[in-house]
Design a protein around this motif. Sequence first.
Motif, PDB file in Angstrom:
ATOM      1  N   LYS A 253       0.831  -1.208   0.000  1.00 45.27           N
ATOM      2  CA  LYS A 253       0.000   0.000   0.000  1.00 45.27           C
ATOM      3  C   LYS A 253       0.868   1.262   0.000  1.00 45.27           C
ATOM      4  O   LYS A 253       0.597   2.210  -0.746  1.00 45.27           O
ATOM      5  CB  LYS A 253      -0.948   0.003   1.209  1.00 45.27           C
ATOM      6  CG  LYS A 253      -1.943   1.150   1.106  1.00 45.27           C
ATOM      7  CD  LYS A 253      -2.957   1.218   2.220  1.00 45.27           C
ATOM      8  CE  LYS A 253      -3.952   2.343   1.880  1.00 45.27           C
ATOM      9  NZ  LYS A 253      -4.767   2.727   3.005  1.00 45.27           N
TER      10      LYS A 253
ATOM     11  N   ARG B 213      -7.398   1.744  -2.024  1.00 44.20           N
ATOM     12  CA  ARG B 213      -8.103   1.150  -0.873  1.00 44.20           C
ATOM     13  C   ARG B 213      -8.614  -0.244  -1.234  1.00 44.20           C
ATOM     14  O   ARG B 213      -8.501  -1.179  -0.439  1.00 44.20           O
ATOM     15  CB  ARG B 213      -9.256   2.062  -0.463  1.00 44.20           C
ATOM     16  CG  ARG B 213     -10.005   1.641   0.788  1.00 44.20           C
ATOM     17  CD  ARG B 213     -11.124   2.637   1.010  1.00 44.20           C
ATOM     18  NE  ARG B 213     -11.848   2.406   2.226  1.00 44.20           N
ATOM     19  CZ  ARG B 213     -12.852   1.531   2.335  1.00 44.20           C
ATOM     20  NH1 ARG B 213     -13.166   0.770   1.313  1.00 44.20           N
ATOM     21  NH2 ARG B 213     -13.495   1.405   3.473  1.00 44.20           N
TER      22      ARG B 213
ATOM     23  N   ALA C 126      -5.628  -2.564  -1.333  1.00 46.21           N
ATOM     24  CA  ALA C 126      -5.086  -2.801   0.017  1.00 46.21           C
ATOM     25  C   ALA C 126      -5.962  -3.792   0.787  1.00 46.21           C
ATOM     26  O   ALA C 126      -5.438  -4.727   1.427  1.00 46.21           O
ATOM     27  CB  ALA C 126      -4.981  -1.476   0.770  1.00 46.21           C
ATOM     28  N   VAL C 127      -7.274  -3.612   0.726  1.00 48.33           N
ATOM     29  CA  VAL C 127      -8.186  -4.506   1.464  1.00 48.33           C
ATOM     30  C   VAL C 127      -8.083  -5.931   0.923  1.00 48.33           C
ATOM     31  O   VAL C 127      -7.951  -6.902   1.688  1.00 48.33           O
ATOM     32  CB  VAL C 127      -9.648  -3.983   1.408  1.00 48.33           C
ATOM     33  CG1 VAL C 127     -10.621  -5.036   1.917  1.00 48.33           C
ATOM     34  CG2 VAL C 127      -9.792  -2.704   2.225  1.00 48.33           C
TER      35      VAL C 127
ATOM     36  N   TYR D  28      -4.668  -7.496   1.836  1.00 47.14           N
ATOM     37  CA  TYR D  28      -4.603  -7.803   3.266  1.00 47.14           C
ATOM     38  C   TYR D  28      -5.421  -9.064   3.589  1.00 47.14           C
ATOM     39  O   TYR D  28      -4.954  -9.956   4.308  1.00 47.14           O
ATOM     40  CB  TYR D  28      -5.119  -6.593   4.040  1.00 47.14           C
ATOM     41  CG  TYR D  28      -5.089  -6.691   5.533  1.00 47.14           C
ATOM     42  CD1 TYR D  28      -3.950  -7.104   6.216  1.00 47.14           C
ATOM     43  CD2 TYR D  28      -6.189  -6.335   6.296  1.00 47.14           C
ATOM     44  CE1 TYR D  28      -3.926  -7.169   7.600  1.00 47.14           C
ATOM     45  CE2 TYR D  28      -6.178  -6.382   7.675  1.00 47.14           C
ATOM     46  CZ  TYR D  28      -5.042  -6.810   8.320  1.00 47.14           C
ATOM     47  OH  TYR D  28      -5.033  -6.863   9.685  1.00 47.14           O
TER      48      TYR D  28
ATOM     49  N   PHE E 232      -9.949 -12.424  12.930  1.00 50.07           N
ATOM     50  CA  PHE E 232     -10.289 -12.955  11.608  1.00 50.07           C
ATOM     51  C   PHE E 232     -11.042 -14.280  11.737  1.00 50.07           C
ATOM     52  O   PHE E 232     -11.157 -14.818  12.823  1.00 50.07           O
ATOM     53  CB  PHE E 232      -9.022 -13.108  10.763  1.00 50.07           C
ATOM     54  CG  PHE E 232      -8.454 -11.769  10.424  1.00 50.07           C
ATOM     55  CD1 PHE E 232      -8.928 -11.064   9.335  1.00 50.07           C
ATOM     56  CD2 PHE E 232      -7.513 -11.164  11.241  1.00 50.07           C
ATOM     57  CE1 PHE E 232      -8.460  -9.801   9.055  1.00 50.07           C
ATOM     58  CE2 PHE E 232      -7.043  -9.890  10.966  1.00 50.07           C
ATOM     59  CZ  PHE E 232      -7.512  -9.212   9.862  1.00 50.07           C
TER      60      PHE E 232
ATOM     61  N   THR F  49      -5.968  -3.107   9.966  1.00 49.36           N
ATOM     62  CA  THR F  49      -7.288  -2.991   9.331  1.00 49.36           C
ATOM     63  C   THR F  49      -7.637  -1.530   9.084  1.00 49.36           C
ATOM     64  O   THR F  49      -8.082  -1.153   7.999  1.00 49.36           O
ATOM     65  CB  THR F  49      -8.354  -3.674  10.210  1.00 49.36           C
ATOM     66  OG1 THR F  49      -8.018  -5.062  10.309  1.00 49.36           O
ATOM     67  CG2 THR F  49      -9.750  -3.533   9.632  1.00 49.36           C
TER      68      THR F  49
ATOM     69  N   GLU G  66      -5.564   0.891   8.769  1.00 51.26           N
ATOM     70  CA  GLU G  66      -4.657   1.382   7.723  1.00 51.26           C
ATOM     71  C   GLU G  66      -5.194   1.039   6.323  1.00 51.26           C
ATOM     72  O   GLU G  66      -5.235   1.884   5.433  1.00 51.26           O
ATOM     73  CB  GLU G  66      -3.265   0.742   7.920  1.00 51.26           C
ATOM     74  CG  GLU G  66      -2.235   1.188   6.910  1.00 51.26           C
ATOM     75  CD  GLU G  66      -0.952   0.361   6.982  1.00 51.26           C
ATOM     76  OE1 GLU G  66      -0.966  -0.761   7.515  1.00 51.26           O
ATOM     77  OE2 GLU G  66       0.073   0.861   6.480  1.00 51.26           O
ATOM     78  N   MET G  67      -5.617  -0.202   6.141  1.00 52.15           N
ATOM     79  CA  MET G  67      -6.094  -0.626   4.819  1.00 52.15           C
ATOM     80  C   MET G  67      -7.384   0.093   4.435  1.00 52.15           C
ATOM     81  O   MET G  67      -7.627   0.372   3.265  1.00 52.15           O
ATOM     82  CB  MET G  67      -6.337  -2.149   4.785  1.00 52.15           C
ATOM     83  CG  MET G  67      -5.115  -2.984   5.087  1.00 52.15           C
ATOM     84  SD  MET G  67      -3.702  -2.567   4.049  1.00 52.15           S
ATOM     85  CE  MET G  67      -2.361  -3.079   5.106  1.00 52.15           C
ATOM     86  N   LEU G  68      -8.221   0.399   5.422  1.00 56.45           N
ATOM     87  CA  LEU G  68      -9.513   1.032   5.147  1.00 56.45           C
ATOM     88  C   LEU G  68      -9.432   2.557   5.102  1.00 56.45           C
ATOM     89  O   LEU G  68     -10.450   3.225   4.925  1.00 56.45           O
ATOM     90  CB  LEU G  68     -10.529   0.614   6.224  1.00 56.45           C
ATOM     91  CG  LEU G  68     -10.996  -0.840   6.177  1.00 56.45           C
ATOM     92  CD1 LEU G  68     -11.780  -1.191   7.435  1.00 56.45           C
ATOM     93  CD2 LEU G  68     -11.852  -1.092   4.940  1.00 56.45           C
ATOM     94  N   ASP G  69      -8.238   3.117   5.295  1.00 57.10           N
ATOM     95  CA  ASP G  69      -8.066   4.585   5.360  1.00 57.10           C
ATOM     96  C   ASP G  69      -8.809   5.200   6.547  1.00 57.10           C
ATOM     97  O   ASP G  69      -9.265   6.344   6.477  1.00 57.10           O
ATOM     98  CB  ASP G  69      -8.530   5.269   4.060  1.00 57.10           C
ATOM     99  CG  ASP G  69      -7.666   4.885   2.873  1.00 57.10           C
ATOM    100  OD1 ASP G  69      -6.461   4.609   3.080  1.00 57.10           O
ATOM    101  OD2 ASP G  69      -8.182   4.869   1.737  1.00 57.10           O
TER     102      ASP G  69
END
Lengths: 138, 122
Positions: A24, A38, A41-42, A45, A103, B64, B66-69
């Motif tokens: 990212k 975004r 990145a999601v 991840y 998770f 989490t 971080e990834m979702l801004d």
Amino acid sequence: MIEQRYAIGHADYANAGKVSSQIKSFLKQIGLDPTLLRRIAVACYEAEINMIIHSYGGEITLAMDENSLDLNFKDNGPGIPDVEKAMTPGWSTASEKAREFGFGAGMGLPNIKRMADTFEIQSTQSGTHVHIAFKVNE
Amino acid sequence: MDLRPLIEELNAETLILGHPRVLDRDYTCVFAADLMSDALAMVNSDCKKTLLVTGLQNAQSLRTAEMLDIDTIIYVRGKHPAQEDLKMAAEMEINVFCTSKTMYETCGILYKLGLVSAVNND
């Protein structure tokens, strides 16, 4: 053409998410659109966490040109016995340890598919390969 | 609504200020969960001013966000992240607060103050 490779260790909970964070940061530096960033990145991840929770470890590769960004997640097994079930929202085989880390809701694969423009998955006992791609210039 | 009165109402402790003027910034949405899978799948991407409320005080709540801004996390039930995780939050410029209130109480207060869900149910 940009190509990067990252190793993922078996059950490496301590470093979970580090690769996605690095990817990212790199994509942000090169000025990728924030909304697309975004989504990437999601998805990245979620897939990285899946490798840590479910696999014996493997490798994430990123390849990007002016039109598309491809991410490949290849692990060393043990594979997903029923891919169709694994794609069902809410279906999970995650361990108690994975749940402690936040998770294992059974939302990972469906969410990766939702975020990506292209989603492919193949799984055998010797490993699972998830390929996702994003259109970069629209 | 500005973050400052929200934090005061929650009687929350400031653990990390990633942005010096964050308390004067406007926040409108909340997502509350201990399961980060749900946050990743459900937080609406249009919702830029979102607070993440959670009792999961490990590094994955930071990753989490971080990834979702999402740039602000409120830990509930008095959950304090470890020092190494707070250091990581500072590096990520994520603002971290901690309240002794429960998830239920925290969400009730934020709801009463006018914040809405970060999930688009349409």
